[in-house]
Design a protein around this motif. Structure first.
Motif, PDB file in Angstrom:
ATOM      1  N   SER A  54       0.841  -1.196   0.000  1.00  0.00           N
ATOM      2  CA  SER A  54       0.000   0.000   0.000  1.00  0.00           C
ATOM      3  C   SER A  54       0.880   1.252   0.000  1.00  0.00           C
ATOM      4  N   PRO A  55       0.286   2.439  -0.175  1.00  0.00           N
ATOM      5  CA  PRO A  55       1.082   3.673  -0.072  1.00  0.00           C
ATOM      6  C   PRO A  55       1.741   3.845   1.293  1.00  0.00           C
ATOM      7  N   ALA A  56       1.217   3.156   2.314  1.00  0.00           N
ATOM      8  CA  ALA A  56       1.787   3.261   3.663  1.00  0.00           C
ATOM      9  C   ALA A  56       2.749   2.113   3.957  1.00  0.00           C
ATOM     10  N   SER A  57       3.347   1.542   2.914  1.00  0.00           N
ATOM     11  CA  SER A  57       4.189   0.360   3.107  1.00  0.00           C
ATOM     12  C   SER A  57       5.400   0.626   3.997  1.00  0.00           C
ATOM     13  N   GLU A  58       5.935   1.858   3.952  1.00  0.00           N
ATOM     14  CA  GLU A  58       7.109   2.159   4.773  1.00  0.00           C
ATOM     15  C   GLU A  58       6.822   1.983   6.253  1.00  0.00           C
ATOM     16  N   SER A  59       5.600   2.285   6.657  1.00  0.00           N
ATOM     17  CA  SER A  59       5.264   2.142   8.077  1.00  0.00           C
ATOM     18  C   SER A  59       5.222   0.671   8.490  1.00  0.00           C
TER      19      SER A  59
END
Length: 450
Positions: A54-59
């Motif tokens: 997802s766009p929040a993969s870094e988290s």
């Protein structure tokens, strides 16, 4: 010439013969719990895949790699490592308990009943390893992952079985459970022997002290603790944790400590403590207490931190699936597992002149063998040990594991669904209790009540 009649031929070994009613009830209870655990396992893996892509993969990766612990004790670990080394020790503790119960008090204490699932488990480990090695023989780096496709994920497999074949004969379900437990033991042995890069003898020797005291106390559990469960946990849990920490510091994967602690627990109550008729053994008590923790927390949390891999769209998926690592895993799990399990079982029947139980056909064993190709928990663990968490080969191995497990589940569904109606009818007949003694008639054939 003698007039004596010829002596009767010895009875032929029956493969997958019906076990005892008590064993069928116990296995049924375990499978029900594992079904719930399998659903949580799949949900956790799907959530991890969605978040990691997802766009929040870094988290997600920041959370997985967040470090916590105490460095002087070699316990300064990431959350992902805590899940793999710590929480999976609870899972392998149950593996140790289940194995000991099967071979001490279960139906598998008889050689005639244990030889088939144990041999099939060995075949189901050896053939996939050989197939993976054949695909990756030219690359020493990728060859390190030869053990990835060796284990069956019992929770995942049972969850699929509950959806597609809940009316399978109990003997086949017992076979699946025993097969998965035995090859988990083989997998953890492989981890201990082949994936220990650096061994520190002193912590390993020191681990014998808390392990020995733990073993002594659980063997004399009722004498020392009686019914005071809290006092037992205050003493036994720290001893178990100390054993785990020292094994971890020795360089051997810490989940081995879980198996050793499980093996230490007594299965049968001694007569000095009230006799077997006075209640369940300590292994059964521990199993009831720890299985919900393992199935509901430990394994799903591990799956959440381990299954998350950034695929990178269709192009990334194509690159992963064409990597020899993923190709070897898929071929090994989807083809090697059923070939090893079914082939070994067939060879035993030919070598011993045994016969298949009359309640089912070889097509059922084939379907179950395909289902055993669902490799997840231990396969993900071995992939990380083989290549290192977050490396390209590790990510591709995870894609291969997920793809192979999904494919094995679909193929097994296609085979076993065809037989489900037949088994539903057979199960209705099994429940007939004509003498109303609480035990179905099929468990008393040749052994009338009283």
């Amino acid at each position: 010439m003698s007039d004596l009649p010829p002596s009767p031929a010895p009875p032929r070994l029956t493969v997958f013969a019906r076990g005892s009613y008590a064993e069928a009830l116990r296995i049924g209870e375990i499978l029900r719990k594992e079904t719930v655990g399998g659903a949580l396992l799949v949900a956790a893996a799907v959530a991890a895949l969605i978040w990691a892509n997802s766009p929040a993969s870094e988290s997600y990766f920041a959370l997985r790699d967040f470090t916590i612990g105490y460095e002087p004790w070699h316990l300064d670990l990431s959350l992902g490592a805590w899940a793999a080394d710590g929480l999976l020790a609870v899972f392998f503790f149950l593996v140790g308990l289940e194995l000991k119960r099967e071979f001490v008090a279960g139906d598998l204490r008889q050689l005639s009943k244990s030889v088939v699932p144990v041999a099939a488990a060995v075949g189901g480990v050896a053939v996939p390893a050989l197939i993976y090695a054949a695909v990756n023989v030219a690359d020493a780096e990728t060859l390190r992952g030869w053990a990835i496709p060796t284990a069956t994920d019992i929770a995942f497999a049972v969850a699929v079985l509950a959806l597609i074949g809940s009316h399978l004969p109990s003997a086949l379900r017992i076979f699946l459970l025993t097969l998965a437990v035995v090859d988990d033991l083989l997998a953890i042995t492989i981890i201990a022997v082949f994936y220990t890069s650096e061994l520190h003898p002193l912590p390993l020797l020191l681990a014998l002290l808390p392990l020995g005291l733990y073993t002594f106390l659980v063997q004399k559990y009722r004498r020392f603790f009686g019914t005071h469960g809290l006092a037992a946990w205050v003493i036994l849990l720290p001893l178990g944790a100390a054993t785990w920490a020292l094994v971890h510091a020795s360089g051997i994967h810490a989940t081995v400590a879980g198996v050793l602690l499980g093996f230490a627990v007594p299965v049968i109550r001694s007569r000095a403590s009230g006799g077997p008729e006075a209640g369940p053994g300590l292994a059964e008590i521990f199993e009831h207490r720890f299985r919900p923790i393992s199935a509901g927390v430990a394994v799903p949390v591990f799956a959440f931190f381990s299954a998350g891999v950034a695929i990178g769209g269709l192009q990334g998926l194509g690159a992963a699936l064409t990597d020899p690592v993923a190709v070897g895993i898929i071929l090994a799990l989807v083809l090697g597992k059923p070939a090893g399990i079914l082939g070994t079982t067939w060879l035993i029947t030919k070598a011993t002149r045994a016969r298949l139980d009359g309640s089912f056909k070889w097509i059922d064993v084939f379907g179950l063998s395909i289902l055993a190709g669902i490799g997840f928990t231990v396969s993900l663990l071995v992939a990380e040990l083989s290549f290192g968490q977050g490396t390209v080969h590790d990510d591709h191995a995870k894609v291969g594991i997920l793809a192979a497990s999904l494919l094995a589940a679909l193929l097994a569904s296609a085979v076993l669904r065809i037989r489900n109606t037949h088994y539903r009818r057979a199960e209705e007949e099994e429940r007939i209790d004509s003498d109303h003694d609480g035990i179905p008639d099929v468990y008393q054939q040749g052994h009338p009540a009283g």
